[in-house]
Design an enzyme around this catalytic site. Sequence first.
Site, PDB file in Angstrom:
ATOM      1  N   ASP A  13       0.650  -1.299  -0.026  1.00 47.48           N
ATOM      2  CA  ASP A  13       0.022   0.055   0.005  1.00 47.48           C
ATOM      3  C   ASP A  13       0.911   1.399   0.017  1.00 47.48           C
ATOM      4  O   ASP A  13       0.236   2.448   0.347  1.00 47.48           O
ATOM      5  CB  ASP A  13      -0.804  -0.085   1.312  1.00 47.48           C
ATOM      6  CG  ASP A  13      -1.979  -1.353   1.194  1.00 47.48           C
ATOM      7  OD1 ASP A  13      -2.150  -1.607   0.252  1.00 47.48           O
ATOM      8  OD2 ASP A  13      -2.136  -1.815   2.397  1.00 47.48           O
ATOM      9  N   HIS A  43      -5.021  -2.118  -5.633  1.00 45.79           N
ATOM     10  CA  HIS A  43      -4.180  -0.880  -6.106  1.00 45.79           C
ATOM     11  C   HIS A  43      -5.047   0.293  -6.542  1.00 45.79           C
ATOM     12  O   HIS A  43      -6.082   0.204  -7.066  1.00 45.79           O
ATOM     13  CB  HIS A  43      -3.380  -1.040  -7.568  1.00 45.79           C
ATOM     14  CG  HIS A  43      -2.157  -2.186  -7.112  1.00 45.79           C
ATOM     15  ND1 HIS A  43      -1.196  -2.362  -8.095  1.00 45.79           N
ATOM     16  CD2 HIS A  43      -1.789  -2.839  -6.225  1.00 45.79           C
ATOM     17  CE1 HIS A  43      -0.196  -3.223  -7.522  1.00 45.79           C
ATOM     18  NE2 HIS A  43      -0.528  -3.479  -6.244  1.00 45.79           N
ATOM     19  N   GLN A 176       2.161  -5.683  -3.217  1.00 45.00           N
ATOM     20  CA  GLN A 176       2.814  -5.827  -1.795  1.00 45.00           C
ATOM     21  C   GLN A 176       4.106  -5.025  -1.412  1.00 45.00           C
ATOM     22  O   GLN A 176       4.366  -4.237  -2.202  1.00 45.00           O
ATOM     23  CB  GLN A 176       2.668  -7.356  -1.310  1.00 45.00           C
ATOM     24  CG  GLN A 176       1.258  -7.981  -0.852  1.00 45.00           C
ATOM     25  CD  GLN A 176       0.872  -8.507  -2.200  1.00 45.00           C
ATOM     26  OE1 GLN A 176       1.572  -9.087  -2.886  1.00 45.00           O
ATOM     27  NE2 GLN A 176      -0.646  -8.546  -2.052  1.00 45.00           N
TER      28      GLN A 176
HETATM   29  P1  GTP Z   1      -0.588  -3.099  -2.854  1.00 47.90           P
HETATM   30  O1  GTP Z   1      -0.153  -3.853  -3.896  1.00 47.90           O
HETATM   31  O2  GTP Z   1      -2.099  -3.446  -2.293  1.00 47.90           O
HETATM   32  O3  GTP Z   1       0.597  -2.849  -1.708  1.00 47.90           O
HETATM   33  O4  GTP Z   1      -0.952  -1.468  -3.237  1.00 47.90           O
HETATM   34  P2  GTP Z   1      -0.464  -0.089  -3.639  1.00 47.90           P
HETATM   35  O5  GTP Z   1       0.893   0.101  -3.388  1.00 47.90           O
HETATM   36  O6  GTP Z   1      -1.136   0.234  -4.908  1.00 47.90           O
HETATM   37  O7  GTP Z   1      -1.199   1.020  -2.732  1.00 47.90           O
HETATM   38  P3  GTP Z   1      -3.026   1.188  -2.298  1.00 47.90           P
HETATM   39  O8  GTP Z   1      -3.509   1.877  -3.734  1.00 47.90           O
HETATM   40  O9  GTP Z   1      -3.529   0.117  -1.737  1.00 47.90           O
HETATM   41  O10 GTP Z   1      -2.666   2.286  -1.337  1.00 47.90           O
HETATM   42  C1  GTP Z   1      -2.278   3.786  -1.573  1.00 47.90           C
HETATM   43  C2  GTP Z   1      -3.223   4.691  -1.241  1.00 47.90           C
HETATM   44  O11 GTP Z   1      -2.687   5.998  -1.015  1.00 47.90           O
HETATM   45  C3  GTP Z   1      -4.326   4.615  -2.273  1.00 47.90           C
HETATM   46  O12 GTP Z   1      -5.598   5.389  -1.332  1.00 47.90           O
HETATM   47  C4  GTP Z   1      -3.670   5.960  -3.082  1.00 47.90           C
HETATM   48  O13 GTP Z   1      -4.806   6.818  -3.678  1.00 47.90           O
HETATM   49  C5  GTP Z   1      -3.325   6.597  -2.029  1.00 47.90           C
HETATM   50  N1  GTP Z   1      -1.826   7.895  -2.526  1.00 47.90           N
HETATM   51  C6  GTP Z   1      -0.920   7.140  -3.256  1.00 47.90           C
HETATM   52  N2  GTP Z   1      -0.069   8.234  -3.308  1.00 47.90           N
HETATM   53  C7  GTP Z   1      -0.335   9.175  -2.270  1.00 47.90           C
HETATM   54  C8  GTP Z   1       0.077  10.347  -1.829  1.00 47.90           C
HETATM   55  O14 GTP Z   1       1.363  10.685  -2.162  1.00 47.90           O
HETATM   56  N3  GTP Z   1      -0.579  11.152  -0.928  1.00 47.90           N
HETATM   57  C9  GTP Z   1      -1.535  10.681  -0.534  1.00 47.90           C
HETATM   58  N4  GTP Z   1      -2.241  11.431   0.460  1.00 47.90           N
HETATM   59  N5  GTP Z   1      -2.148   9.513  -0.862  1.00 47.90           N
HETATM   60  C10 GTP Z   1      -1.555   8.743  -1.964  1.00 47.90           C
HETATM   61  P1  IMP Z   2      -2.745 -12.684   2.188  1.00 51.96           P
HETATM   62  O1  IMP Z   2      -1.961 -12.119   1.331  1.00 51.96           O
HETATM   63  O2  IMP Z   2      -4.235 -12.519   1.979  1.00 51.96           O
HETATM   64  O3  IMP Z   2      -2.532 -14.232   2.450  1.00 51.96           O
HETATM   65  O4  IMP Z   2      -2.586 -11.876   3.512  1.00 51.96           O
HETATM   66  C1  IMP Z   2      -1.317 -12.198   4.403  1.00 51.96           C
HETATM   67  C2  IMP Z   2      -0.785 -10.791   4.780  1.00 51.96           C
HETATM   68  O5  IMP Z   2      -0.401  -9.868   3.848  1.00 51.96           O
HETATM   69  C3  IMP Z   2      -1.887 -10.137   5.679  1.00 51.96           C
HETATM   70  O6  IMP Z   2      -1.044  -9.312   6.735  1.00 51.96           O
HETATM   71  C4  IMP Z   2      -2.338  -9.032   4.674  1.00 51.96           C
HETATM   72  O7  IMP Z   2      -3.101  -7.970   5.449  1.00 51.96           O
HETATM   73  C5  IMP Z   2      -1.098  -8.697   3.939  1.00 51.96           C
HETATM   74  N1  IMP Z   2      -1.671  -8.325   2.626  1.00 51.96           N
HETATM   75  C6  IMP Z   2      -1.711  -8.982   1.438  1.00 51.96           C
HETATM   76  N2  IMP Z   2      -1.802  -8.429   0.343  1.00 51.96           N
HETATM   77  C7  IMP Z   2      -1.688  -6.786   0.595  1.00 51.96           C
HETATM   78  C8  IMP Z   2      -1.733  -5.849   0.169  1.00 51.96           C
HETATM   79  O8  IMP Z   2      -2.199  -5.431  -1.026  1.00 51.96           O
HETATM   80  N3  IMP Z   2      -1.597  -4.535   0.650  1.00 51.96           N
HETATM   81  C9  IMP Z   2      -1.361  -4.724   2.043  1.00 51.96           C
HETATM   82  N4  IMP Z   2      -1.143  -5.851   2.651  1.00 51.96           N
HETATM   83  C10 IMP Z   2      -1.299  -7.029   2.074  1.00 51.96           C
HETATM   84 MG    MG Z   3      -3.099  -1.899  -1.578  1.00 54.86          MG
END
Ligand code: GTP
Ligand code: IMP
Ligand code: MG
Length: 338
Positions: A13, A43, A176
Amino acid sequence: MTCLIVCGGQWGDEGKGKIVAYLTLKDNAAITCRAGTGPNAGHTVTYKGRKRGLSQVPSGYVNENTLLRLGPGFLVDPEKFLKEVELTNTKTRIGVDRRCAIVEQKHIQAETSSEHLSKTLGTTKTGIGPASADRVLRVAQRATEIESLKPFVRDVPKEIHDALDSGGFVCVEGSQGYGLSLYYGTYPFVTAKDTTAGTFAADVGVGPKQVDHVILVFKAFPTRVGGGSFPTEMSLEEADHRGFVEYGTVTGRRRRVGKFDMEQATEAVRVNCPTQIALTFIDRLDPQASKARQLHELNDEAQRFIEELEGTLKRPVTLVSTGPEVYDIIDLRKEKIP
Ligand code: GTP
Ligand code: IMP
Ligand code: MG
């Protein structure tokens, strides 16, 4: 030809989706391909005011010229895939590798009813663990066996190599982060697979020597969902007080928040070997910098933090994200990459 991999340096995230969306638009990717686990990774892309949380369709969907692909290493949930394709209107330009394995309903049920997975570890209940186990046991279904996926089935590594050979830009979207890697993370509080750059390359079928850039994404204030250690975690009260409130894209759970952990960042750099660093959520360190597009708009503290990162991690910080919108970003690549 440029092959670039985006990966996460903390517990996921970090905003990889936003960075991938930006790069796909800005550098007009020929292909943006999802690597990593599967439907557990949400994402978020906010573009032209519209926010979408995607777990199957690559974040590069915002560029209508880009082909979207799911690499052989990725786990496909056919129902979620078809729903997201419909939602993003990407039917004509999305494809799934023929070797992709499938998440079935029985995997979701097995995870939900497993005390160890869904309760103790706090998994996402998207079937990733049980589906990965079936893949390893060599009993998993594959994309070619699913009727509704047949129109989408492709040879993704071949398409990627063809795109690179003809001078195209290929953006690989990891999921992740370092701390959730099956190998490197806080085991057993990790996901069902390694989540570092080397694995993402294998997920889409490119060899290590074909990768030109690895962008490691860090959040100024890291977050974690589910169980597991978080040495720099702040109290819920402090997070509330500072307005650091976030909820998971897939599970809707509140994300735990902490201070930047340079030790973890150093390890993540070691294993991913990035050529560049993207820093997101700088607007949490400097709220005045929200939506900024120039470095001089950041306050001294934020600029010093970027210098500290570069000094310690010995990598250039080339992208600084200043908000959720795709173009809320300071792009320093021209200045920092020779
Ligand atoms: P995973 O593969 O699940 O780890 O996700 P990810 O890295 O793509 O991130 P995800 O979109 O789940 O979470 C990031 C959150 O932060 C989202 O709600 C984005 O819209 C937000 N976001 C991204 N960059 C910024 C930033 O620079 N500032 C703020 N305030 N929000 C941001
Ligand atoms: P699983 O991947 O669903 O087996 O979860 C294993 C661990 O990884 C848990 O703590 C989840 O919250 C974390 N996790 C899995 N996918 C994500 C992601 O996309 N963003 C943040 N945490 C994740
Ligand atoms: Mg995410």
